[in-house]
Design an enzyme around this catalytic site. Structure first.
Site, PDB file in Angstrom:
ATOM      1  N   LYS A  18      25.935 -26.620 -49.332  1.00 13.96           N
ATOM      2  CA  LYS A  18      27.121 -27.234 -49.962  1.00 13.96           C
ATOM      3  C   LYS A  18      28.068 -26.164 -50.486  1.00 13.96           C
ATOM      4  CE  LYS A  18      26.089 -26.282 -54.474  1.00 13.96           C
ATOM      5  NZ  LYS A  18      26.827 -25.346 -55.291  1.00 13.96           N
ATOM      6  N   GLY A 110      18.054 -23.415 -52.177  1.00  9.25           N
ATOM      7  CA  GLY A 110      16.762 -23.815 -52.757  1.00  9.25           C
ATOM      8  C   GLY A 110      16.728 -25.310 -53.022  1.00  9.25           C
ATOM      9  N   ASP A 144      21.426 -29.786 -58.377  1.00  8.80           N
ATOM     10  CA  ASP A 144      22.071 -29.886 -57.063  1.00  8.80           C
ATOM     11  C   ASP A 144      21.212 -30.618 -56.029  1.00  8.80           C
ATOM     12  OD1 ASP A 144      24.271 -28.448 -57.932  1.00  8.80           O
ATOM     13  OD2 ASP A 144      23.523 -26.531 -57.179  1.00  8.80           O
TER      14      ASP A 144
HETATM   15  O1  C5P Z   1      19.512 -27.628 -62.630  1.00 12.68           O
HETATM   16  P1  C5P Z   1      19.291 -26.234 -62.142  1.00 12.68           P
HETATM   17  O2  C5P Z   1      17.871 -25.780 -62.317  1.00 12.68           O
HETATM   18  O3  C5P Z   1      19.800 -25.986 -60.771  1.00 12.68           O
HETATM   19  O4  C5P Z   1      20.170 -25.306 -63.102  1.00 12.68           O
HETATM   20  C1  C5P Z   1      19.974 -23.910 -63.158  1.00 12.68           C
HETATM   21  C2  C5P Z   1      20.644 -23.362 -64.418  1.00 12.68           C
HETATM   22  O5  C5P Z   1      22.068 -23.477 -64.299  1.00 12.68           O
HETATM   23  C3  C5P Z   1      20.300 -24.114 -65.692  1.00 12.68           C
HETATM   24  O6  C5P Z   1      19.125 -23.609 -66.269  1.00 12.68           O
HETATM   25  C4  C5P Z   1      21.521 -23.827 -66.552  1.00 12.68           C
HETATM   26  O7  C5P Z   1      21.449 -22.524 -67.105  1.00 12.68           O
HETATM   27  C5  C5P Z   1      22.650 -23.806 -65.537  1.00 12.68           C
HETATM   28  N1  C5P Z   1      23.329 -25.112 -65.428  1.00 12.68           N
HETATM   29  C6  C5P Z   1      24.144 -25.540 -66.454  1.00 12.68           C
HETATM   30  N2  C5P Z   1      24.792 -26.760 -66.351  1.00 12.68           N
HETATM   31  C7  C5P Z   1      24.667 -27.496 -65.238  1.00 12.68           C
HETATM   32  C8  C5P Z   1      23.839 -27.070 -64.176  1.00 12.68           C
HETATM   33  C9  C5P Z   1      23.190 -25.871 -64.291  1.00 12.68           C
HETATM   34  O8  C5P Z   1      24.296 -24.857 -67.473  1.00 12.68           O
HETATM   35  N3  C5P Z   1      25.309 -28.660 -65.171  1.00 12.68           N
END
Ligand code: C5P
Length: 306
Positions: A18, A110, A144
């Site tokens: 994406k 991932g 994601d």
């Molecule tokens: O949800 P995911 O594990 O992909 O997110 C990775 C990191 O990205 C989170 O730990 C956070 O630090 C940041 N993040 C965020 N706000 C979001 C998505 C991700 O701060 N909406």
């Protein structure tokens, strides 16, 4: 015929990368995430995830950049398989991932592999999970992951995990310029918070002009409205990306933008010829370590063999 003989011996799922055409980042929430208003857009760089029943869980990976992909229980695909086994009482599998999505490139590779694993296991074990059940599991794995199930073009809200399809008639041409040293997503969000410290960060909402340009398949309109609130943070951590972006614009890109949390740069191209011309320029210089050309796709995670 026994029930066991009806279980396919393995299932392979393709799942797309994406790009965020819009990534508006709201204030930091109490849970450490940020509220987002984002427009996800799938492109035809597909990872292939194959699951095979096995005595224990394992992950193997092939493709470019795999030295940076963990193959232990920290791999998101491994976590997806374990989660499904816990919730649906399914047996262990070996997971093989053939990577085409740039690793650690802000293109949700991932997350795609985790979504692919969920869909593959659903088919392997005939679970017949609903879209909502799959999406709920996906959301637990990462912000994601639900979009990778859906693909196409979709609005993401909440922390990105609440996904609603949007109408996009366009098939746009893209060039993604990759750099080997990645940017960690949490580090980029932290830098975004640091750069905005002391300013009042408003609640975020999607941009109607971008959605209209997508409905009308208007590449120039999309180029005008593309925005990424994480871009200043990614450029602050990796300033050399600016030169790369400028080069792409000089060669004819309609728009250059950091993809997600970077460090990949997404170039929206007017046509395939200009994309090939930019690829030739970048392949002979040292601004990017690699680059790939891709086209928008309406596909999400889908079974290709079982
Ligand atoms: O949800 P995911 O594990 O992909 O997110 C990775 C990191 O990205 C989170 O730990 C956070 O630090 C940041 N993040 C965020 N706000 C979001 C998505 C991700 O701060 N909406």
């Amino acid at each position: 015929m026994t029930a066991a003989s009806l279980v396919p011996r393995q299932v392979t799922v393709r799942v797309p990368a994406k790009v965020n055409l819009e990534l508006r980042v709201g204030p930091l929430r109490d849970d450490g995430y940020h509220d987002l208003a984002t427009v996800f857009h799938a492109v035809d760089l597909f990872d292939e995830v194959t699951v095979t029943p096995a005595p224990e869980f394992s992950v193997t990976v092939e493709g470019r950049g795999i030295e940076n992909v963990p193959t232990d229980a920290s791999n998101l695909a491994y976590k997806a398989a374990e989660m499904l086994a816990n919730q649906c009482d399914t047996d262990p599998v070996s997971i093989h991932i053939k990577k085409a999505i740039p690793v650690a490139g802000g293109m949700a590779g991932g997350s795609a592999d985790a979504a692919g694993t969920l869909v593959a296991l659903d088919a392997l074990y005939g679970l017949n999970l609903t879209r909502t059940q799959l999406s709920d599991l996906a959301a637990e794995l990462g912000s994601d992951v639900p979009f990778a199930l859906t693909g196409g073009t979709a609005l993401g809200t909440g922390r990105g995990e609440q996904v609603a399809p949007v109408l996009s008639k366009g098939k746009f041409e893209w060039l993604f310029a990759l750099t080997n040293s990645g940017l960690s997503t949490p580090a980029v969000y932290r830098e975004c918070d640091r750069l905005r410290e002391g300013t009042d960060v408003p609640a975020v909402k999607p941009d109607a002009a971008l959605l209209a340009a997508l409905r009308q398949a208007d590449a120039h309109g999309v180029a005008d409205e593309m925005t990424n609130d994480l871009e200043p943070a990614a450029l602050s951590l990796k300033p050399q990306l600016r030169e790369l972006m400028e080069m792409g614009l000089q060669v004819g890109a309609l728009r250059a933008m950091v993809s997600g949390s970077g460090p990949t740069v997404a170039f929206l191209m007017p046509d395939r010829e200009t994309a090939l011309a930019l690829k030739r320029v970048l392949d002979t210089g040292d601004l990017a370590d690699d680059c790939v050309i891709a086209t928008s796709t309406h596909l999400g995670a889908h079974v290709i063999t079982s």
